[in-house]
Design an enzyme around this catalytic site. Structure first.
Site, mmCIF file in Angstrom:
data_model
loop_
_atom_site.group_PDB
_atom_site.id
_atom_site.type_symbol
_atom_site.label_atom_id
_atom_site.label_comp_id
_atom_site.label_asym_id
_atom_site.label_seq_id
_atom_site.Cartn_x
_atom_site.Cartn_y
_atom_site.Cartn_z
ATOM 1 N N LYS A 93 0.848 -1.196 0.000
ATOM 2 C CA LYS A 93 0.000 0.000 0.000
ATOM 3 C C LYS A 93 0.885 1.249 0.000
ATOM 4 O O LYS A 93 2.097 1.173 0.229
ATOM 5 C CB LYS A 93 -0.922 -0.006 1.219
ATOM 6 C CG LYS A 93 -0.199 0.000 2.557
ATOM 7 C CD LYS A 93 -1.183 -0.020 3.703
ATOM 8 C CE LYS A 93 -0.441 0.016 5.055
ATOM 9 N NZ LYS A 93 -1.364 0.132 6.189
ATOM 10 N N TYR A 127 16.751 31.171 2.499
ATOM 11 C CA TYR A 127 15.601 32.036 2.791
ATOM 12 C C TYR A 127 15.641 32.538 4.233
ATOM 13 O O TYR A 127 15.881 31.770 5.170
ATOM 14 C CB TYR A 127 14.289 31.269 2.575
ATOM 15 C CG TYR A 127 13.878 31.132 1.126
ATOM 16 C CD1 TYR A 127 13.583 32.247 0.351
ATOM 17 C CD2 TYR A 127 13.761 29.879 0.539
ATOM 18 C CE1 TYR A 127 13.186 32.115 -0.975
ATOM 19 C CE2 TYR A 127 13.365 29.725 -0.788
ATOM 20 C CZ TYR A 127 13.080 30.864 -1.541
ATOM 21 O OH TYR A 127 12.696 30.728 -2.848
#
Length: 803
Positions: free
Chosen positions: A469, A697
């Site tokens: 999954k 940043y």
């Protein structure tokens, strides 16, 4: 080709307990060319004999009806159940199939005297292939295919090497052992036909299977004990000591080459020494030194225009091409256009007639494996092109094809096998998408290793439900699913129906369980043969109604019991009502009942786990009693398989995170697992900055010294959590841990590589893999490894490696 009748096979150095000939062939005249123990490898059923080997975790006898249906007519078995009596096939019943294979192989190889045994711990296949390439240039030389070196693989390899007519000048047999007593068995099989022994470097691999390292070395010496000449890697004192005790044997010790030595590796040195003991010309020795070591792993990756590429770098001869085509068939998708691009093939006879015959065989073999288009590259192909009869879909490559590929005109939504060396490279480069600096490498051999490790923890005969999954925990469900299908897993388990449909569309045929099946498209479950789990009466009634509306009867479902997870599932008090509904209908049939252990990985909560198991046992027994038939049971997850597999009543077990090489809790067992996934990228920029330079940043990073800062093309859009920035984690460059600096950006991040000697643009960066574990990154984020794996973004290219 060397065919043999079923009757002759039954008397080929074996004494069967019983021979039951096919009713249509009472004298056993049916001809056999191939012998196999692997039902997946049968390409010519009518000419194949199948030997049904039983192991602790699998039984070849269960594949007999399927193989008979495909056309196999001859079987070597250890028992013959009544249900097989009606089959119009020949059964040779023996006490031990493994022993029978050894005796058959001994008879097949008898009369050959120029055999070479290659054994050791490390580099067996590399050394064998170097010897093979050198000897093939001037003699009829045959060798074990790829790594067929086990107790079953060696006799099958001998059969394979003796299929062609005539007596070869040399046979090279690779031998591996992983337990006591195997060396003597191999010597008994090979001693009369193999007179040169090669022992590659001996390491501590498999030491744990023997009483001591010396005992393991003795087993390897036993394999070559009767050889007249032994060439060995002089890397283990115990090996040298034991070899020097042999009588009447010529020993040739080979040391690890020094830098600047004429030998690129110890494997080249071993191969050259061996070839020097044969009649190999001097020029072949010089060519041997130029050969690269064989890459045994195939690579599966996506390319442009929806194409998928399988790249096979093994020794490029006809036998290896056949193996590559078989792998290609198993890993390509149904209905897609299939292309083979192959370079020149190694062969002893380079005459026009011989090459013409070789390439005609290639075309025939490729067609048999469903290839639509064959592209020949290389000098030999261009030389014999005018001699080949016209054949649809056969192309002789040129520069125009490269231009067509680069323009996106050649192939779309195709599966492409690229096989060979040198001449195929321009076409492979044209096919590849824009260079991927960031790749998630998925080691399918490690996946198989982990699967087998857990399979041995549970009771024999237990079916393994492999969890794929969430796109196979982030590594990709299709290739992992196909690999697990080949390994004989009982089920694949997915979370939602769409995941199961994608597997079916990719050609996965094995049973698939859907764990969260609630959908408004129930009929898609039936259409794609997906087996839903059911955890409420409401869903049961809905599913039953959809089945009735489509005329479905006895459709397989799986009942979930909530014994303590308190998530979804029937509780014990619901069993009577559940059974009442199930007995009142015939649209649905319960295949299994299961529960999920909430605390199997909590070492201080075993009492809670024990109560869950007891509750489940009562509920499952009650359900069986009320509906009147036996249901398979499963409650063990990865942690449960490790800690609670010795007791209890279960038929299957669900293998999740352990399959991918990660433990559900900390412990020494991690040494027995192999990491499946490695996330790697490359440095794209290097900048030298003085101390106190802000980086990234918000200027959140600050150099604290004169620093070298690398930028790498991976960011939070690729699965690098922003909380790993500002030095909270680091990645590995040339073996050195390099901390992040500044904030993680969407597509890039920066790391401090000041301490990496000789660092340069293009150097590889390991985010996680062999040197840095997924668990380490998870600890930095105070999360679980599952999250790290499943967070790797879809734009990161997945490349699959498989031997």
């Amino acid at each position: 080709m060397r065919t043999i009748s079923a009757n002759d096979l039954s008397h080929l150095n074996i004494s069967p307990d019983e021979i039951r000939y096919a009713s249509s062939d009472p004298c056993g005249e049916h001809k056999i060319l191939y012998l196999t123990t692997d039902s997946r490898t049968v390409s010519d059923p009518g000419m194949t004999a199948f030997a049904a080997v039983r192991t602790g975790v699998n039984d070849g006898h269960r594949y007999i009806p399927e193989l008979f249906g495909k056309g196999v007519k001859v079987f070597i078995v250890e028992h013959l159940p009544e249900e097989l009596w009606a089959l119009d096939a020949t059964f040779i019943v023996v006490a031990s199939v493994e022993e029978a294979l050894h005796r058959i192989a001994y008879a097949r190889i008898r009369g050959n005297e120029n055999g070479i045994i290659v054994t050791g711990s490390h580099g067996k296949t590399k050394t064998k292939e170097l010897i093979y390439r050198a000897l093939l240039s001037h003699s009829d030389t045959r060798r074990s295919p790829r790594s067929w070196n086990s107790a079953i693989g060696v006799p099958l390899a001998i059969w394979d090497m003796t299929i062609a007519d005539g007596k070869p000048d040399h046979v090279i047999t690779e031998v591996a052992i992983d337990g006591p007593g195997q060396g003597v068995k191999m010597a008994r099989l090979l001693s009369n036909s193999h007179h040169i022994g090669v022992i590659c470097p001996v390491t501590d691999e498999h030491d744990e299977a023997f009483a001591s390292h010396a005992d393991k070395v003795k087993e390897k010496v036993d394999i070559v004990r009767n050889c007249r000449k032994i060439v060995f890697a002089d890397t283990d004192p115990e090996l040298r000591r034991q070899l020097e005790q042999l009588q009447g044997t010529e020993l040739y010790a080979v040391s690890v080459p020094s830098p600047g030595d004429r030998y690129p590796s110890i494997f080249h040195a071993l191969a050259d020494t061996v070839c020097g003991l044969t009649d190999m010309p001097h020029e072949s020795s010089q060519l041997l030194m130029m050969q690269e070591l064989v890459d045994m792993r195939r690579r599966i990756s996506a390319a442009g225009n929806g194409n998928n590429i399988i790249r096979d770098l093994f020794t490029p001869d006809y036998r290896s091409l056949c193996d590559a085509l078989m792998f290609f068939r198993r890993h390509s998708n149904r209905g897609r256009h299939k292309v083979l691009i192959t370079g020149d093939l190694l062969t002893t006879d380079k005459s026009d007639n011989a090459c013409l015959g070789l390439y005609m065989r290639v075309i025939g073999e490729a067609r048999q494996y469903g290839v639509d288009e064959i592209v020949f590259t290389g000098y030999d192909a261009s030389r014999i092109a005018p001699l080949l009869p016209d054949s649809p879909g056969v192309v002789f490559a040129d520069n125009a094809l490269i231009t067509s590929i680069e323009a996106g005109e050649a192939w779309h939504d195709s599966d492409i096998l690229v096989f060979g060396e040198g001449s195929v490279s321009p076409y492979l480069n044209a096919l590849e998408s824009a260079d991927h600096d960031t790749v998630l490498e998925v080691d399918l051999d490690a996946l198989i290793h982990n699967y087998n490790h857990y399979r041995h923890l549970v009771k024999p005969g237990t079916g393994i439900i492999a969890m794929v999954k969430a796109s196979g925990y982030g590594v990709g469900a299709v290739e992992t699913g196909k690999t697990l299908q080949d390994q004989g897993a009982a089920y694949l388990a997915v979370a939602v129906a769409d995941e199961g449909i994608a597997l079916r569309d990719a050609g996965v045929t094995m049973p698939i369980m859907v764990l969260n099946p609630i959908t408004n498209r129930h009929r898609s479950l039936f259409t794609h043969r997906l087996e839903p789990t059911v955890f409420s009466l409401g869903e049961l009634n809905t599913l039953r109604g959809e089945a009735a509306g489509t005329g479905v009867k006895n459709y397989p479902i799986h009942i979930k019991i909530d014994t303590g997870m308190h998530r979804v599932g029937f509780i014990e008090d619901d069993i009577a009502a559940l059974a009442s509904v199930l007995k009142s209908q015939d649209e649905l049939h319960v295949v299994s009942v299961f529960t999920h252990l909430a605390t199997a990985d909590c070492l201080d909560m075993d009492d809670y786990t024990a109560r869950q198991i007891d509750t489940f046992a009562r509920a499952a027994s009650r359900l069986e009693e009320l509906i009147g038939y036996r249901i398979k049971r499963h409650y063990l997850n990865t942690a449960g398989m490790m800690r609670f597999a010795t007791g209890g009543d279960y038929d299957m077990a669900r293998l999740g995170i352990g399959l991918y090489g990660i433990l559900p809790y900390s412990g020494p067992e991690s040494e027995r697992l192999q990491p499946v996934a490695a996330l790697r990228t490359r440095i794209i920029s290097l900048k030298h900055w003085p101390a106190d330079t802000p980086v990234g940043y918000g200027c959140k990073g600050m150099t604290c010294r004169d620093s070298i800062i690398a930028t790498i093309p991976i960011g939070y859009a690729d699965g690098i959590n922003r909380h790993l920035g500002r030095g909270k984690a680091g990645f590995i460059v040339n073996g050195v841990y390099c901390p992040t600096i500044g904030n993680i950006c969407m597509d890039q991040c920066m790391i401090d590589v000041t301490d990496v000697r000789g660092v340069k643009v293009g150097d590889q960066v390991e985010v996680f893999g062999l040197r840095q574990t997924v668990e380490r990154l998870a600890d930095a984020l105070d999360t679980i490894p599952y999250e790290i794996l499943t967070s790797v973004g879809p734009r990161v290219k997945r490349t699959y490696l498989k031997r």
